[in-house]
Write an enzyme that holds these catalytic residues in place. Structure first.
Site, PDB file in Angstrom:
ATOM      1  N   HIS A 473       0.827  -1.201   0.000  1.00  0.00           N
ATOM      2  CA  HIS A 473       0.000   0.000   0.000  1.00  0.00           C
ATOM      3  C   HIS A 473       0.869   1.262   0.000  1.00  0.00           C
ATOM      4  O   HIS A 473       0.701   2.143  -0.853  1.00  0.00           O
ATOM      5  CB  HIS A 473      -0.902  -0.017   1.239  1.00  0.00           C
ATOM      6  CG  HIS A 473      -1.753   1.202   1.409  1.00  0.00           C
ATOM      7  ND1 HIS A 473      -3.106   1.222   1.137  1.00  0.00           N
ATOM      8  CD2 HIS A 473      -1.464   2.457   1.841  1.00  0.00           C
ATOM      9  CE1 HIS A 473      -3.598   2.420   1.372  1.00  0.00           C
ATOM     10  NE2 HIS A 473      -2.615   3.192   1.818  1.00  0.00           N
ATOM     11  N   GLU A 474       1.780   1.355   0.948  1.00  0.00           N
ATOM     12  CA  GLU A 474       2.615   2.553   1.035  1.00  0.00           C
ATOM     13  C   GLU A 474       3.518   2.690  -0.185  1.00  0.00           C
ATOM     14  O   GLU A 474       3.836   3.802  -0.614  1.00  0.00           O
ATOM     15  CB  GLU A 474       3.431   2.546   2.333  1.00  0.00           C
ATOM     16  CG  GLU A 474       2.592   2.555   3.608  1.00  0.00           C
ATOM     17  CD  GLU A 474       1.570   3.681   3.660  1.00  0.00           C
ATOM     18  OE1 GLU A 474       1.807   4.748   3.025  1.00  0.00           O
ATOM     19  OE2 GLU A 474       0.525   3.506   4.308  1.00  0.00           O
ATOM     20  N   HIS A 477       1.672   4.579  -2.804  1.00  0.00           N
ATOM     21  CA  HIS A 477       1.773   6.026  -2.588  1.00  0.00           C
ATOM     22  C   HIS A 477       3.130   6.541  -3.080  1.00  0.00           C
ATOM     23  O   HIS A 477       3.216   7.609  -3.701  1.00  0.00           O
ATOM     24  CB  HIS A 477       1.643   6.353  -1.100  1.00  0.00           C
ATOM     25  CG  HIS A 477       0.241   6.376  -0.587  1.00  0.00           C
ATOM     26  ND1 HIS A 477      -0.769   7.079  -1.197  1.00  0.00           N
ATOM     27  CD2 HIS A 477      -0.315   5.799   0.510  1.00  0.00           C
ATOM     28  CE1 HIS A 477      -1.888   6.943  -0.500  1.00  0.00           C
ATOM     29  NE2 HIS A 477      -1.642   6.163   0.537  1.00  0.00           N
ATOM     30  N   HIS A 480       3.290   7.068  -6.704  1.00  0.00           N
ATOM     31  CA  HIS A 480       2.553   8.271  -7.096  1.00  0.00           C
ATOM     32  C   HIS A 480       3.466   9.500  -7.005  1.00  0.00           C
ATOM     33  O   HIS A 480       3.395  10.406  -7.838  1.00  0.00           O
ATOM     34  CB  HIS A 480       1.334   8.429  -6.180  1.00  0.00           C
ATOM     35  CG  HIS A 480       0.227   9.247  -6.765  1.00  0.00           C
ATOM     36  ND1 HIS A 480      -0.927   9.534  -6.074  1.00  0.00           N
ATOM     37  CD2 HIS A 480       0.078   9.855  -7.956  1.00  0.00           C
ATOM     38  CE1 HIS A 480      -1.733  10.261  -6.822  1.00  0.00           C
ATOM     39  NE2 HIS A 480      -1.143  10.479  -7.969  1.00  0.00           N
TER      40      HIS A 480
END
Length: 685
Positions: A473-474, A477, A480
């Protein structure tokens, strides 16, 4: 002058890749750098205002965008350290600098002459030849002034300034109270028989924690996730599970100097008052105006549909656990501190899936290698560790990230282990955001921070499946931020609405447990054996178990967030009464508490998620639909789909409306069905 010469913030960074010189930064450097940074930005704004030429995009909006470099530089280091490696000096500085920064921001956005220049450009935009990113920057800049109160009277602006000042201090107090309270609790066990049920690795970690605390020969458990969650899941001693669970859900709610109830009430009331001054019915209306959802009714419609689907599932899960308790000879009623313990037992019994037996296949270094391989297959990126680079803590690992052709993408930090100087949870952040400068791409410096248990002795770090998912998940990010390719920093990377920012992170979770991905990284840390296909099948079969609980505890927190932020100005708020009424209204069963209760709901009272905690589930509609695009090709690494996701989502930052970006990728609006399928809620939806 000597102080200036020795302050690392006040000169160009003479470091590899111009990363922050953490090895030279001392607490006494921050305040002078903040003050000079604010002064330099005000001087730059004075230069904009002294320009006698007619306001244009270039001499006003773009010129404003390029002010504040020093302030951005020192802020990024200071606030990241305040979260990831704080100390008493940084905490004291946080309280001192917060109102100064609040005033500085208001001095910019409530500057009438500056606003008039921006307004003049905005009003004439139809006659300007602006490309899409310039139009977006103009729109965001103009809205920032209006939403800060630029159109209000002098007296109303004075009230806004006072509210912002108070909020800046209160949010710092909230976060510091929570960290102190979390660090303060310890459950010391001296009788080894009370450790019954706990895996050996958890006992070893607890023994090390006790030794570090000067209590050698005992076992110490804390409220940090790597300690409390395994205890609740495995400890046979029910009374101790109750003790630690109650300590966790009552953090900052003891009517002492760390109590956050009054802070919560003040923050909610001040936000409502500010929203009213700005012409909104409530703070949620103010926030959602800039979101994908746009309106409270759109958020509530989604949350209510999911609640209706998930609550019967959660009740069914509770019945299964109660039946197991009864079969074991217990006549007690299932309680909240029993849920994790009996959920694990039901999972083993019903699905023959044991989370502890999976951990040996999830060695941290292997998981990282697996993620690197996934990202290489999707986007062609490579990660090479670099050691000659300053770091803010010895635990941090650093990488240079490059494209397939060798071009530098960015610099990447990973900080894995829990410590008292770090707040709880996991997050991604930036030390330098991507932008263009003199026609060249400025490579971003990105970090992810987690809270895993530090290894004991010579044992490697083994993750739970949930921790593996968090890392993916991280990492999403981080991509991104790393792959951003925009002109202006204001529109860079994760500078998008809250209910869109979780799309890149949550889509990465889908690759974590795909069988062909597991075969690449899930190898037993002792034997090197690849995770057996049978274990993968069991894990997949069990993946929707306990989703009623997971969905309901999350939704309860999302509703609680909205409950605070739909309150109109002037309403007296009693946090305890708010929670009790809200839970009763929703029909929340007593065995489930909201994922975050008011006094430790850092996302909304000390983070950026006020009236936005719903964003995770809103984005889950997007990420589930987006991953289906890969699955539909028959190849989860389909090059064309990966390139489209990169070009339309990851590289674009906030340069266009989120729905426009999503439709450019998917060719249509997202469908909710994939989220329901992933959570096993389709039969009741």
């Amino acid at each position: 002058m000597p102080q200036q010469a020795s302050n690392p913030f006040l000169a160009p960074y003479n470091t590899p890749f111009q990363v922050p010189p953490f090895d030279k930064v001392e607490p006494q450097h921050f305040l002078p750098a903040f003050e000079q940074g604010m002064a330099e930005q005000q001087n730059s704004i004075a230069a904009i205002l002294s320009n006698e030429a007619e306001p244009t995009f270039e001499n006003t909006v773009e010129a404003l965008e390029y002010t504040g470099d020093l302030l951005t530089r020192v802020s990024s280091v200071f606030f990241n350290l305040a979260s990831a490696n704080t100390n008493a000096e940084i905490e004291a500085l946080s309280k001192e600098i917060a109102p100064k920064l609040s005033q500085h921001s208001d001095d910019i956005f409530l500057n009438p002459a500056l606003f008039q220049r921006v307004k003049k450009v905005n009003d004439s935009q139809e006659n300007l030849e602006l490309h899409a990113a310039q139009r977006r920057l103009l729109e965001k800049t103009y809205k920032a002034f209006v939403r800060s109160g630029a159109n209000l009277s002098d007296s109303e602006q004075a009230k806004i300034r006072d509210i912002n000042r108070q909020l800046s201090v209160l949010t710092v107090h909230f976060a510091q109270n929570l960290l102190a309270e979390t660090n303060q609790f310890e459950l010391i066990i001296s009788d080894e028989s009370q450790l019954s049920g706990l895996p050996e690795s958890i006992k070893m970690n607890a023994a090390q924690l006790a030794k570090d605390a000067g209590k050698d020969g005992n076992w110490k458990f804390t409220l940090h996730q790597p300690s409390i969650m395994p205890f609740l899941q495995h400890a046979d001693e029910r009374s101790l599970r109750e003790t630690i669970y109650k300590a966790y859900i009552s953090r900052c709610n003891h009517n002492d100097d760390l109590d956050n109830k009054e802070i919560v009430a003040q923050i909610a009331a001040l936000r409502a008052e500010r929203a009213s001054l700005l012409g909104y019915d409530c703070h949620a209306d103010y926030v959602l105006e800039e979101s994908m959802a746009k309106k409270i009714t759109n958020v509530l419609d989604l949350l209510n549909r999911l609640w209706e689907a998930a609550l019967p599932v959660a009740k069914s899960e509770a019945l299964q656990m109660q039946e197991l308790m009864n079969r074991e000879g217990r006549t007690d009623e299932l309680e909240a501190w029993d849920w994790f313990y009996y959920a694990d037992k039901v999972r083993k019994e019903k699905y023959n899936s044991d989370t502890e037996q999976l951990k040996p296949y999830f060695q941290l270094t292997n998981v990282c290698d697996g993620i690197f391989e996934v990202v290489k297959n999707l986007y062609g990126l490579t990660f090479a560790e670099i050691k000659n680079i300053p770091k803010y803590h010895e635990d941090v690992i650093t990488y240079e990230v490059r494209e397939a052709n060798g071009d530098l993408t960015g610099i990447f930090y990973m900080d894995f282990f829990t410590r008292n100087s770090k707040r709880g949870g996991a997050w991604m952040t930036s030390y330098r955001k991507q932008r263009m400068k003199n026609g060249q791409r400025v490579a971003p410096v990105v970090s992810i921070v987690c809270n895993y248990a530090k290894p004991t002795g010579e044992n490697p770090v083994l993750l739970t499946a949930e921790e593996v998912e968090t890392l993916f998940h991280e990492f999403g990010h981080a991509l991104h931020g790393l792959l951003s390719n925009v002109e202006f920093e204001t529109l860079s990377g994760t500078s998008v609405p809250r209910d869109f920012v979780e799309l890149p992170s949550q889509i990465m979770e889908h690759w974590a447990f795909e069988p062909e991905v597991l075969k690449r990284y899930a190898k037993h840390y002792q034997t090197g054996e690849t995770i057996p296909g049978e274990a993968v099948t069991k894990m997949k079969a069990a993946s929707t178990f306990n989703q009623g609980f997971a969905t309901i505890e999350y939704l309860a927190a999302a509703f609680l967030d909205l409950f605070y932020h739909i309150a109109p100005a002037g309403m007296q708020i009693n946090p305890q009464a708010v929670e009790e009424k809200a839970m009763a209204d929703w029909g929340l069963i007593k065995q489930i508490a909201p994922r975050y209760r008011s006094t430790y709901f850092q996302h909304i009272f000390a983070g950026g998620y006020s009236a936005g905690y719903y964003s995770y589930i809103w984005s889950e509609v997007l990420d589930s639909d987006a991953f289906a695009a890969f699955k539909e090709t028959g190849n989860i690494f389909d090059p064309a789909t990966a390139l489209s996701f990169r070009k339309n989502i990851l590289e674009k930052g906030g340069t266009e409306e989120p729905l426009t970006l999503y439709k450019s990728f998917r060719g249509r609006t997202p469908k909710e069905q994939y989220l329901l399928e992933n959570r096993g809620l389709t039969k009741l939806a």
